[in-house]
Write an enzyme that holds these catalytic residues in place. Sequence first.
Site, PDB file in Angstrom:
ATOM      1  N   THR A   1      15.817  -8.860 -13.346  1.00 45.80           N
ATOM      2  CA  THR A   1      16.755  -8.877 -11.668  1.00 45.80           C
ATOM      3  C   THR A   1      17.874  -9.838 -12.002  1.00 45.80           C
ATOM      4  O   THR A   1      18.009 -10.849 -12.603  1.00 45.80           O
ATOM      5  CB  THR A   1      16.424  -8.478 -10.535  1.00 45.80           C
ATOM      6  OG1 THR A   1      17.148  -8.449  -9.777  1.00 45.80           O
ATOM      7  CG2 THR A   1      15.635  -9.639 -10.415  1.00 45.80           C
ATOM      8  N   ASP A   2      19.165  -9.174 -11.375  1.00 43.22           N
ATOM      9  CA  ASP A   2      20.454 -10.562 -11.739  1.00 43.22           C
ATOM     10  C   ASP A   2      19.987 -11.015 -10.188  1.00 43.22           C
ATOM     11  O   ASP A   2      20.898 -12.384 -10.383  1.00 43.22           O
ATOM     12  CB  ASP A   2      21.459 -10.141 -11.185  1.00 43.22           C
ATOM     13  CG  ASP A   2      21.867  -8.463 -10.382  1.00 43.22           C
ATOM     14  OD1 ASP A   2      20.727  -8.293  -9.521  1.00 43.22           O
ATOM     15  OD2 ASP A   2      22.974  -8.184 -10.348  1.00 43.22           O
ATOM     16  N   GLU A   3      18.821 -10.892  -9.445  1.00 44.62           N
ATOM     17  CA  GLU A   3      18.641 -11.775  -8.385  1.00 44.62           C
ATOM     18  C   GLU A   3      18.119 -13.238  -8.323  1.00 44.62           C
ATOM     19  O   GLU A   3      18.394 -14.555  -7.730  1.00 44.62           O
ATOM     20  CB  GLU A   3      17.922 -10.823  -6.899  1.00 44.62           C
ATOM     21  CG  GLU A   3      18.583  -9.581  -7.189  1.00 44.62           C
ATOM     22  CD  GLU A   3      17.733  -8.931  -5.149  1.00 44.62           C
ATOM     23  OE1 GLU A   3      16.957  -9.824  -4.865  1.00 44.62           O
ATOM     24  OE2 GLU A   3      17.944  -7.934  -5.043  1.00 44.62           O
TER      25      GLU A   3
ATOM     26  N   TYR B   1      11.218 -12.152  -3.424  1.00 44.52           N
ATOM     27  CA  TYR B   1      11.011 -11.288  -4.597  1.00 44.52           C
ATOM     28  C   TYR B   1      11.902 -12.490  -5.443  1.00 44.52           C
ATOM     29  O   TYR B   1      11.330 -11.931  -6.599  1.00 44.52           O
ATOM     30  CB  TYR B   1      12.143  -9.684  -3.621  1.00 44.52           C
ATOM     31  CG  TYR B   1      12.330  -9.721  -4.666  1.00 44.52           C
ATOM     32  CD1 TYR B   1      11.440  -9.165  -5.840  1.00 44.52           C
ATOM     33  CD2 TYR B   1      13.615  -9.070  -5.995  1.00 44.52           C
ATOM     34  CE1 TYR B   1      11.579  -8.026  -6.938  1.00 44.52           C
ATOM     35  CE2 TYR B   1      14.405  -8.703  -6.354  1.00 44.52           C
ATOM     36  CZ  TYR B   1      12.778  -8.400  -7.617  1.00 44.52           C
ATOM     37  OH  TYR B   1      13.236  -7.412  -8.353  1.00 44.52           O
TER      38      TYR B   1
ATOM     39  N   LYS C   1      10.356 -13.417  -9.595  1.00 38.96           N
ATOM     40  CA  LYS C   1      11.130 -12.688 -10.644  1.00 38.96           C
ATOM     41  C   LYS C   1      11.049 -14.048 -11.382  1.00 38.96           C
ATOM     42  O   LYS C   1      11.310 -13.760 -12.854  1.00 38.96           O
ATOM     43  CB  LYS C   1      11.919 -11.857 -10.081  1.00 38.96           C
ATOM     44  CG  LYS C   1      12.100 -10.557  -9.524  1.00 38.96           C
ATOM     45  CD  LYS C   1      10.761  -9.272 -10.283  1.00 38.96           C
ATOM     46  CE  LYS C   1      10.995  -9.051 -11.755  1.00 38.96           C
ATOM     47  NZ  LYS C   1      10.671  -7.851 -12.120  1.00 38.96           N
TER      48      LYS C   1
HETATM   49  P1  NAD Z   1       9.483   0.510  -7.755  1.00 35.55           P
HETATM   50  O1  NAD Z   1       9.075  -0.372  -6.791  1.00 35.55           O
HETATM   51  O2  NAD Z   1       9.781   1.266  -7.843  1.00 35.55           O
HETATM   52  O3  NAD Z   1       8.421   0.786  -8.694  1.00 35.55           O
HETATM   53  C1  NAD Z   1       7.251  -0.465  -9.451  1.00 35.55           C
HETATM   54  C2  NAD Z   1       6.342   0.199  -9.715  1.00 35.55           C
HETATM   55  O4  NAD Z   1       5.672  -0.365 -10.255  1.00 35.55           O
HETATM   56  C3  NAD Z   1       5.373   1.399  -8.975  1.00 35.55           C
HETATM   57  O5  NAD Z   1       4.678   2.614  -9.533  1.00 35.55           O
HETATM   58  C4  NAD Z   1       3.771   0.142  -8.183  1.00 35.55           C
HETATM   59  O6  NAD Z   1       2.878   1.079  -8.677  1.00 35.55           O
HETATM   60  C5  NAD Z   1       4.153  -0.693  -9.791  1.00 35.55           C
HETATM   61  N1  NAD Z   1       3.012  -1.435  -9.875  1.00 35.55           N
HETATM   62  C6  NAD Z   1       3.099  -2.694  -8.401  1.00 35.55           C
HETATM   63  N2  NAD Z   1       2.368  -3.611  -8.772  1.00 35.55           N
HETATM   64  C7  NAD Z   1       1.703  -3.049  -9.477  1.00 35.55           C
HETATM   65  C8  NAD Z   1       0.619  -3.661 -10.276  1.00 35.55           C
HETATM   66  N3  NAD Z   1      -0.402  -4.972  -9.842  1.00 35.55           N
HETATM   67  N4  NAD Z   1      -0.336  -3.311 -10.876  1.00 35.55           N
HETATM   68  C9  NAD Z   1       0.576  -2.654 -11.865  1.00 35.55           C
HETATM   69  N5  NAD Z   1       1.599  -0.937 -11.297  1.00 35.55           N
HETATM   70  C10 NAD Z   1       1.829  -2.199 -10.502  1.00 35.55           C
HETATM   71  O7  NAD Z   1      10.670  -0.356  -8.949  1.00 35.55           O
HETATM   72  P2  NAD Z   1      12.103   0.004  -9.651  1.00 35.55           P
HETATM   73  O8  NAD Z   1      12.694  -0.368  -9.003  1.00 35.55           O
HETATM   74  O9  NAD Z   1      11.497   0.987 -10.868  1.00 35.55           O
HETATM   75  O10 NAD Z   1      11.713  -1.421 -10.459  1.00 35.55           O
HETATM   76  C11 NAD Z   1      11.000  -1.787 -11.735  1.00 35.55           C
HETATM   77  C12 NAD Z   1      11.697  -3.390 -12.286  1.00 35.55           C
HETATM   78  O11 NAD Z   1      12.437  -3.443 -12.871  1.00 35.55           O
HETATM   79  C13 NAD Z   1      11.090  -4.428 -11.657  1.00 35.55           C
HETATM   80  O12 NAD Z   1      10.395  -5.561 -11.864  1.00 35.55           O
HETATM   81  C14 NAD Z   1      12.099  -4.952 -10.228  1.00 35.55           C
HETATM   82  O13 NAD Z   1      12.392  -5.997 -10.549  1.00 35.55           O
HETATM   83  C15 NAD Z   1      13.478  -4.786 -11.992  1.00 35.55           C
HETATM   84  N6  NAD Z   1      14.619  -4.275 -11.568  1.00 35.55           N
HETATM   85  C16 NAD Z   1      14.396  -3.184 -10.518  1.00 35.55           C
HETATM   86  C17 NAD Z   1      16.088  -2.795  -9.646  1.00 35.55           C
HETATM   87  C18 NAD Z   1      16.683  -1.981  -9.058  1.00 35.55           C
HETATM   88  O14 NAD Z   1      17.810  -2.144  -8.716  1.00 35.55           O
HETATM   89  N7  NAD Z   1      15.648  -1.196  -8.541  1.00 35.55           N
HETATM   90  C19 NAD Z   1      17.499  -3.784 -11.075  1.00 35.55           C
HETATM   91  C20 NAD Z   1      17.133  -4.788 -11.768  1.00 35.55           C
HETATM   92  C21 NAD Z   1      15.586  -4.887 -12.034  1.00 35.55           C
HETATM   93  O1  DAU Z   2      20.135  -6.532  -7.948  1.00 34.99           O
HETATM   94  C1  DAU Z   2      19.326  -6.023  -8.671  1.00 34.99           C
HETATM   95  C2  DAU Z   2      18.380  -6.076  -6.627  1.00 34.99           C
HETATM   96  O2  DAU Z   2      18.770  -4.533  -6.506  1.00 34.99           O
HETATM   97  C3  DAU Z   2      16.420  -5.431  -8.213  1.00 34.99           C
HETATM   98  O3  DAU Z   2      16.053  -6.245  -8.257  1.00 34.99           O
HETATM   99  C4  DAU Z   2      15.547  -4.928  -6.624  1.00 34.99           C
HETATM  100  O4  DAU Z   2      14.543  -4.545  -7.519  1.00 34.99           O
HETATM  101  C5  DAU Z   2      16.306  -4.255  -5.599  1.00 34.99           C
HETATM  102  O5  DAU Z   2      15.504  -3.734  -4.882  1.00 34.99           O
HETATM  103  C6  DAU Z   2      17.615  -4.075  -5.780  1.00 34.99           C
HETATM  104  O6  DAU Z   2      17.288  -5.327  -4.327  1.00 34.99           O
HETATM  105  P1  DAU Z   2      18.915  -4.870  -3.106  1.00 34.99           P
HETATM  106  O7  DAU Z   2      18.614  -6.236  -2.159  1.00 34.99           O
HETATM  107  O8  DAU Z   2      20.235  -5.459  -3.123  1.00 34.99           O
HETATM  108  O9  DAU Z   2      18.757  -3.804  -3.132  1.00 34.99           O
HETATM  109  P2  DAU Z   2      18.319  -2.238  -1.487  1.00 34.99           P
HETATM  110  O10 DAU Z   2      18.996  -1.724  -1.494  1.00 34.99           O
HETATM  111  O11 DAU Z   2      17.138  -2.860  -0.635  1.00 34.99           O
HETATM  112  O12 DAU Z   2      20.117  -3.018  -0.443  1.00 34.99           O
HETATM  113  C7  DAU Z   2      20.794  -3.395  -1.288  1.00 34.99           C
HETATM  114  C8  DAU Z   2      22.425  -3.574  -0.243  1.00 34.99           C
HETATM  115  O13 DAU Z   2      22.410  -2.673   0.755  1.00 34.99           O
HETATM  116  C9  DAU Z   2      21.966  -5.263   0.221  1.00 34.99           C
HETATM  117  O14 DAU Z   2      22.993  -5.989   0.326  1.00 34.99           O
HETATM  118  C10 DAU Z   2      20.936  -4.916   1.486  1.00 34.99           C
HETATM  119  C11 DAU Z   2      21.957  -3.953   2.121  1.00 34.99           C
HETATM  120  N1  DAU Z   2      20.778  -2.644   2.721  1.00 34.99           N
HETATM  121  C12 DAU Z   2      19.406  -2.205   2.545  1.00 34.99           C
HETATM  122  C13 DAU Z   2      18.820  -1.174   3.923  1.00 34.99           C
HETATM  123  C14 DAU Z   2      17.874  -0.551   3.170  1.00 34.99           C
HETATM  124  C15 DAU Z   2      21.336  -2.646   4.249  1.00 34.99           C
HETATM  125  O15 DAU Z   2      22.271  -2.928   4.784  1.00 34.99           O
HETATM  126  N2  DAU Z   2      20.858  -1.529   4.656  1.00 34.99           N
HETATM  127  C16 DAU Z   2      19.690  -1.045   4.631  1.00 34.99           C
HETATM  128  O16 DAU Z   2      18.965  -0.897   5.533  1.00 34.99           O
END
Ligand code: NAD
Ligand code: DAU
Length: 355
Positions: free
Chosen positions: A135-137, A160, A164
Amino acid sequence: MSMRMLVTGGAGFIGSNFIRLALAEGDIGRLVNLDKLTYAGNLKSLADIEEDDRYCFIQGDIADGDLVEKLFAEHGIDTVVHFAAESHVDRSIVGPGEFVRTNVVGTFTLLDAARKAWADGTASTRRCRFLHVSTDEVYGSLGETGYFTEQTPYDPRSPYSASKAGSDHLASAWFHTYGLPVLITNCSNNYGPFQFPEKLIPLIINNARSGKDLPVYGDGKNVRDWLYVDDHCRAILRVLAAGEPGQTYNIGGNSEKQNIEVVTTICDLLDKKLGLLDGRPRRELIRFVKDRAGHDRRYAIDAGKIRRELGWQPRVRFEEGIEMTIDWYLNHQDWLDAVLDGSYQDYYRQMYHGR
Ligand code: NAD
Ligand code: DAU
């Protein structure tokens, strides 16, 4: 030679979109999906591909070393795409332990299983790749200007992002120390079909549709760089095909938005598609609530390296992607009902009640 791929976390949001794309467009001989099926994983997200002969699902934990080693041996795995993680920042604030266990210990377990499996000569006869999805975080928070590049120093702020960052360092160490062919991708915020409705965009769509309050943290001016999930999945396929082991690739949408802009866009589109709610615009449902602890102000990715070196760039503009996403949620009430079970209602009360 076709890839024999282990995908971890394939029942989650990005993983399920990736599996569908990889089976449709990738050169796949075998695809094993290892997922623990936590609250965030749901096999309904893969119902349309489960009969594919190349695909198999294993329910299990990435931190279970015996299981992971067995999967490498039984399926002759030569490619790992590692998505499995605890992924939600708010949950990491109330319960960080599971983030360390899955994201750090789980990633270590996978890296070491790959090292052992590929040390037996596999890597000399086949092309092996371990792609760690991150992630970019990990880069921390930006001010009003500037971008994250692959050279930006790590500065994670939440449990988180710290977990990561730890997993990225392990992946990088397994490349430098053991020569494991590791690739790391750091991507910005994804949105699109099958995203669990705890995340901003699906949460707002779901609440706004039914007239519930729309919680916006702080002043709503935090900025995220949004990328349609299919574009992220295509970037991963591209890095697998042409990326250089040991390298990191930043992936982003070049689409910065303040949270309040995202929320009002969703309100206005729903008003247009469904009509006003009791004669009132959905923007009236917006509530500014207590801010997230340690809330990163701004993320923005410079995706120049992957564009220049691998020829990837996003195809979907935010304006199109958000409309496709809203339409998908409106047409998939059955999926929402299946994932919004009792434990989600408990989570929602705990997270938002009295906020
Ligand atoms: P998600 O939470 O939707 O899915 C995570 C999956 O991992 C689920 O299916 C869960 O059951 C599985 N899981 C969790 N713990 C596990 C374990 N111990 N063993 C096996 N499976 C397990 O997540 P996502 O949003 O699809 O993100 C996927 C990946 O991409 C993550 O590594 C996240 O850090 C990264 N990522 C997400 C975003 C985003 O915006 N969602 C952006 C950048 C990177
Ligand atoms: O940047 C990549 C990341 O983006 C991934 O690594 C994470 O897995 C993914 O969850 C996401 O993280 P964020 O914290 O940015 O996503 P989230 O959807 O939780 O929140 C997006 C923005 O909205 C953040 O600034 C917090 C805000 N927010 C979020 C929720 C859930 C609100 O204002 N209200 C809300 O109820």
